[in-house]
Motif scaffolding. Structure first.
Motif, mmCIF file in Angstrom:
data_model
loop_
_atom_site.group_PDB
_atom_site.id
_atom_site.type_symbol
_atom_site.label_atom_id
_atom_site.label_comp_id
_atom_site.label_asym_id
_atom_site.label_seq_id
_atom_site.Cartn_x
_atom_site.Cartn_y
_atom_site.Cartn_z
ATOM 1 N N VAL A 18 0.844 -1.191 0.000
ATOM 2 C CA VAL A 18 0.000 0.000 0.000
ATOM 3 C C VAL A 18 0.880 1.242 0.000
ATOM 4 O O VAL A 18 2.065 1.195 0.349
ATOM 5 C CB VAL A 18 -0.943 0.042 1.221
ATOM 6 N N ARG A 19 0.279 2.336 -0.400
ATOM 7 C CA ARG A 19 0.940 3.648 -0.309
ATOM 8 C C ARG A 19 0.315 4.376 0.876
ATOM 9 O O ARG A 19 -0.902 4.478 0.991
ATOM 10 C CB ARG A 19 0.702 4.433 -1.599
ATOM 11 N N VAL A 20 1.155 4.906 1.769
ATOM 12 C CA VAL A 20 0.679 5.607 2.949
ATOM 13 C C VAL A 20 1.229 7.029 2.947
ATOM 14 O O VAL A 20 2.425 7.252 2.714
ATOM 15 C CB VAL A 20 1.104 4.888 4.250
ATOM 16 N N VAL A 38 2.461 25.354 8.588
ATOM 17 C CA VAL A 38 3.055 24.515 7.549
ATOM 18 C C VAL A 38 2.970 23.069 7.997
ATOM 19 O O VAL A 38 3.325 22.746 9.134
ATOM 20 C CB VAL A 38 4.529 24.895 7.282
ATOM 21 N N HIS A 39 2.467 22.214 7.119
ATOM 22 C CA HIS A 39 2.407 20.786 7.419
ATOM 23 C C HIS A 39 3.321 20.033 6.464
ATOM 24 O O HIS A 39 3.706 20.544 5.413
ATOM 25 C CB HIS A 39 0.975 20.252 7.269
ATOM 26 N N THR A 40 3.685 18.854 6.867
ATOM 27 C CA THR A 40 4.445 17.972 5.979
ATOM 28 C C THR A 40 3.709 16.639 5.897
ATOM 29 O O THR A 40 2.880 16.309 6.745
ATOM 30 C CB THR A 40 5.876 17.732 6.522
ATOM 31 N N SER A 41 4.019 15.906 4.862
ATOM 32 C CA SER A 41 3.371 14.607 4.697
ATOM 33 C C SER A 41 4.360 13.638 4.071
ATOM 34 O O SER A 41 4.894 13.888 2.991
ATOM 35 C CB SER A 41 2.126 14.731 3.799
ATOM 36 N N THR A 42 4.609 12.556 4.785
ATOM 37 C CA THR A 42 5.567 11.555 4.339
ATOM 38 C C THR A 42 4.888 10.533 3.440
ATOM 39 O O THR A 42 3.873 9.937 3.817
ATOM 40 C CB THR A 42 6.186 10.826 5.547
ATOM 41 N N GLY A 43 5.442 10.366 2.256
ATOM 42 C CA GLY A 43 4.933 9.344 1.348
ATOM 43 C C GLY A 43 5.796 8.094 1.431
ATOM 44 O O GLY A 43 7.015 8.161 1.244
ATOM 45 N N PRO A 93 -10.895 16.910 7.866
ATOM 46 C CA PRO A 93 -10.805 17.569 9.162
ATOM 47 C C PRO A 93 -11.233 16.702 10.334
ATOM 48 O O PRO A 93 -10.696 16.835 11.428
ATOM 49 C CB PRO A 93 -11.744 18.772 8.993
ATOM 50 N N ASP A 94 -12.161 15.834 10.132
ATOM 51 C CA ASP A 94 -12.668 15.072 11.277
ATOM 52 C C ASP A 94 -11.945 13.761 11.500
ATOM 53 O O ASP A 94 -11.735 13.342 12.628
ATOM 54 C CB ASP A 94 -14.178 14.813 11.112
ATOM 55 N N GLN A 95 -11.547 13.085 10.447
ATOM 56 C CA GLN A 95 -10.945 11.759 10.605
ATOM 57 C C GLN A 95 -9.457 11.714 10.276
ATOM 58 O O GLN A 95 -8.782 10.762 10.659
ATOM 59 C CB GLN A 95 -11.663 10.752 9.694
ATOM 60 N N GLY A 96 -8.949 12.694 9.571
ATOM 61 C CA GLY A 96 -7.557 12.603 9.140
ATOM 62 C C GLY A 96 -7.385 11.570 8.056
ATOM 63 O O GLY A 96 -6.305 11.028 7.866
ATOM 64 N N ASN A 140 -4.413 7.377 3.776
ATOM 65 C CA ASN A 140 -4.010 8.706 4.236
ATOM 66 C C ASN A 140 -4.173 8.791 5.746
ATOM 67 O O ASN A 140 -5.230 8.494 6.278
ATOM 68 C CB ASN A 140 -4.859 9.785 3.574
ATOM 69 N N SER A 141 -3.105 9.209 6.427
ATOM 70 C CA SER A 141 -3.126 9.280 7.882
ATOM 71 C C SER A 141 -2.605 10.625 8.339
ATOM 72 O O SER A 141 -1.840 11.301 7.635
ATOM 73 C CB SER A 141 -2.270 8.167 8.497
#
Length: 383
Positions: free
Chosen positions: A5-7, A133-138, A178-181, A201-202
């Motif tokens: 999977v891709r997270v 600022v947010h980051t997101s690791t793939g 917004p509610d579940q992430g 997506n987490s």
């Protein structure tokens, strides 16, 4: 049985920790960030510490694109040519390490490069304005199904984790609602073989980091408020010590201002001492200059006196010579400038002298000096 999977894991950045550096003659911004705490469970997936430890180093020197790059509605690798074209804004990940039970890393943004792209300028503007600022690791991983009910709520365990990138996110909730992430616009990805795989997506809510940021901002604001009255008084004290009119003091005097009274008094003493020192230097400046140049002036006077003595001795010789030669009387010779006497002296040599009038009775006939002009000799024109 497991599946690939891709997270995408979203985290927040402490904007106050962003710093500027100069590298190889170029300005860069360094954005500290973090991802994947040991053993965290998100969306029913547990990420064991040992699996993270085996793979976190693969994040080093990976791109830090603006958002997760997509192509034809599917996520693609940020390191692939298509991903670089779509997401690269001059930023990359480095200094990846594992500390305190989580993965820490720095995002380095080349300012000059980022300014050439609309996405890059958006990132720079957000940082300049201290916007969130947010980051997101793939990452890619294999999900291994858990046997039985787990106390932490995990249904799967992530194995064989492979990090692809850590993206910068602006104006979006990243990989989460917004509610579940959970649940971004894009819900599918393509692996390196071109095969579509599931996307999860987490969002990891780092409450402590958010509180740290809020506390830091509040402390800075309080410090500025407390320091403002004292700062104005310090400015006024400095201006007054230098002879300028002092600024008007604020009408409201709070406890912070009173607490700085001692500090202000100490500074006033230092300013007064500095003023007295400068005044003393100004008053003593003429003496300092006079003492410094006195050896030069004394030497010059000595040279001038020596030259004057030489000139007087030479003139006495020349006066005697022109008088004996019958060119001038003694009084006239003494009143004649030295340079003129130097010109007359050769004419006073034996056989060249001329009488001033018939009373002197020169040794040569009058016809021989009929055209001789004494005035020209005196003016230095005679040859």
């Amino acid at each position: 049985m497991s599946k690939t999977v891709r997270v995408n894991v979203r985290t927040a950045v402490n904007s106050a920790a962003i710093r500027r550096e100069r590298r190889d003659g170029r300005d860069v911004l360094v954005v500290p960030s973090a991802t994947l705490p040991d053993g965290v469970v998100m969306n029913g997936i547990r990420y064991p510490a040992e699996e993270i430890a085996k793979s976190f180093a693969s994040l080093d020197r990976t791109p830090a694109p603006l958002g997760h790059p997509t192509m034809n509605g599917s996520f693609v690798s940020a390191s692939a040519p298509e991903g670089m074209v779509r997401g690269f804004v001059g930023a990359w990940n480095e200094n990846v390490r594992q500390e305190g039970g989580r993965v820490l890393l720095d995002k380095v943004i080349d300012v000059e490069f980022a300014k050439q792209l609309e996405g890059g300028k958006a990132v720079l503007n957000a940082i300049e304005k201290s916007e969130p600022v947010h980051t997101s690791t793939g990452l890619l991983c294999n999900l291994e199904t858990c046997n039985g009910d787990q106390q932490d709520g995990a249904k799967s365990v992530a194995r064989n984790i492979e990090f692809d990138h850590d993206a910068i996110l602006l104006g979006e909730d990243g990989a989460a609602t917004p509610d579940q992430g959970v649940g971004m616009l894009v819900n599918k990805a393509v692996d390196q073989d071109g095969k579509e795989i599931e996307v999860i997506n987490s969002a990891y809510d780092e409450v402590d980091r958010e509180l740290d940021w809020a506390a830091d901002q509040a402390a800075r604001a309080a410090e500025r408020l407390a320091r403002a009255p004292a700062t104005e008084r310090i400015k006024s004290a400095i201006l007054e010590a230098l002879g300028f009119p002092a600024r008007e003091q604020p009408l409201n005097k709070g406890e912070a201002e009173m607490a700085d009274e001692k500090q202000l008094e100490e500074l006033s003493v230092k300013v007064n001492t500095l003023s007295e020192t400068v005044e003393g230097l100004v008053k003593g400046l003429p003496d300092l200059i006079g003492n410094a140049v006195k050896p030069l002036t004394d030497n010059l006077a000595e040279i001038q006196n020596t030259q004057k003595a030489k000139d007087e001795a030479e003139k006495a010789v020349l006066v005697n010579k022109v008088v004996k030669g019958g060119l001038l009387s003694e009084d006239d010779a003494k009143a004649t400038p030295l340079n003129t006497l130097r010109a007359l002296a050769p004419k006073a040599e034996p056989g060249k002298a001329a009488a001033l009038n018939g009373a002197f009775g020169g040794t040569q006939s009058g016809d021989e000096f009929a055209d001789y002009d004494l005035n020209k000799v005196i003016d230095g024109e005679a040859k």
